[in-house]
Design an enzyme around this catalytic site. Sequence first.
Site, short mmCIF file in Angstrom:
data_model
loop_
_atom_site.label_atom_id
_atom_site.label_comp_id
_atom_site.label_asym_id
_atom_site.label_seq_id
_atom_site.Cartn_x
_atom_site.Cartn_y
_atom_site.Cartn_z
N SER A 258 0.86 -1.18 0.00
CA SER A 258 0.00 0.00 0.00
C SER A 258 0.90 1.23 0.00
CB SER A 258 -0.94 -0.02 1.20
OG SER A 258 -0.19 0.08 2.39
N VAL B 49 1.43 3.84 2.12
CA VAL B 49 2.09 4.29 3.34
C VAL B 49 2.88 3.17 4.02
CG1 VAL B 49 1.72 5.28 5.65
CG2 VAL B 49 0.40 6.11 3.71
N CYS B 50 2.36 1.97 4.00
CA CYS B 50 2.92 0.87 4.80
C CYS B 50 4.40 0.59 4.54
CB CYS B 50 2.09 -0.40 4.63
SG CYS B 50 0.39 -0.19 5.23
N PRO B 51 4.85 0.50 3.29
CA PRO B 51 6.28 0.24 3.09
C PRO B 51 7.17 1.32 3.71
CG PRO B 51 5.09 -0.05 1.03
CD PRO B 51 4.13 0.53 2.03
N LEU C 176 7.47 0.63 7.45
CA LEU C 176 8.34 -0.51 7.71
C LEU C 176 9.80 -0.14 7.51
CD1 LEU C 176 5.52 -1.99 7.49
CD2 LEU C 176 6.87 -3.97 6.89
#
Length: 186
Positions: free
Chosen positions: A46, A48-50, A53
């Site tokens: 998605s 924002v998610c990377p 992380l």
Amino acid sequence: MTLIGKPAPDFKAKAVINGKIVEGFSLSQFLDKRYIVLFFYPKDFSPVCPRELHAFQKRLKDFEDRHVQVIACSTDSDYCHKAFVQTPKEQGGAQGVSYPIVSDASKAIAHSYGVLSGDCWLNEAGELETEGERVAYRGLFLIDKHGIVQHSVVNNMTLGRSVNEALRIVDALIAFEHHGEICSME
């Protein structure tokens, strides 16, 4: 429902660690050894998610220096997580992330931490019905070495988190444990 001051819900699940799928990963394996920062995110690949992380990975040594185990979790499958960490950052992946990424495909872990979005219920025929996408909100939990939740924050899916704030909270807990005083630590 808050988990503050209560035992963190334990789990056994598949996780991807350094690009490999590991069976039977559990939270309890770190108890009495390390603090735990467990954070949930909605989906691999998605927008924002990377970035989140990678932000935790960039500061991983800072967490490790404080004896903190960083663990990520989403409702994606272990195979999706494996593909995610094999995909380069420039292509929206999480290549280079070395801390555990737990697969919560059953959604039981997110539910036990109170971060599962959407609603579900049994209809008149006794069948499970759902409304809304059943993925994790952006929850973050600081768990002490005894397995007690000391801090939690939950954001909607569109709002990222601050890794610096997570480190500040860890420092505040460590200062309290060492000095016995309530600590705001700006």
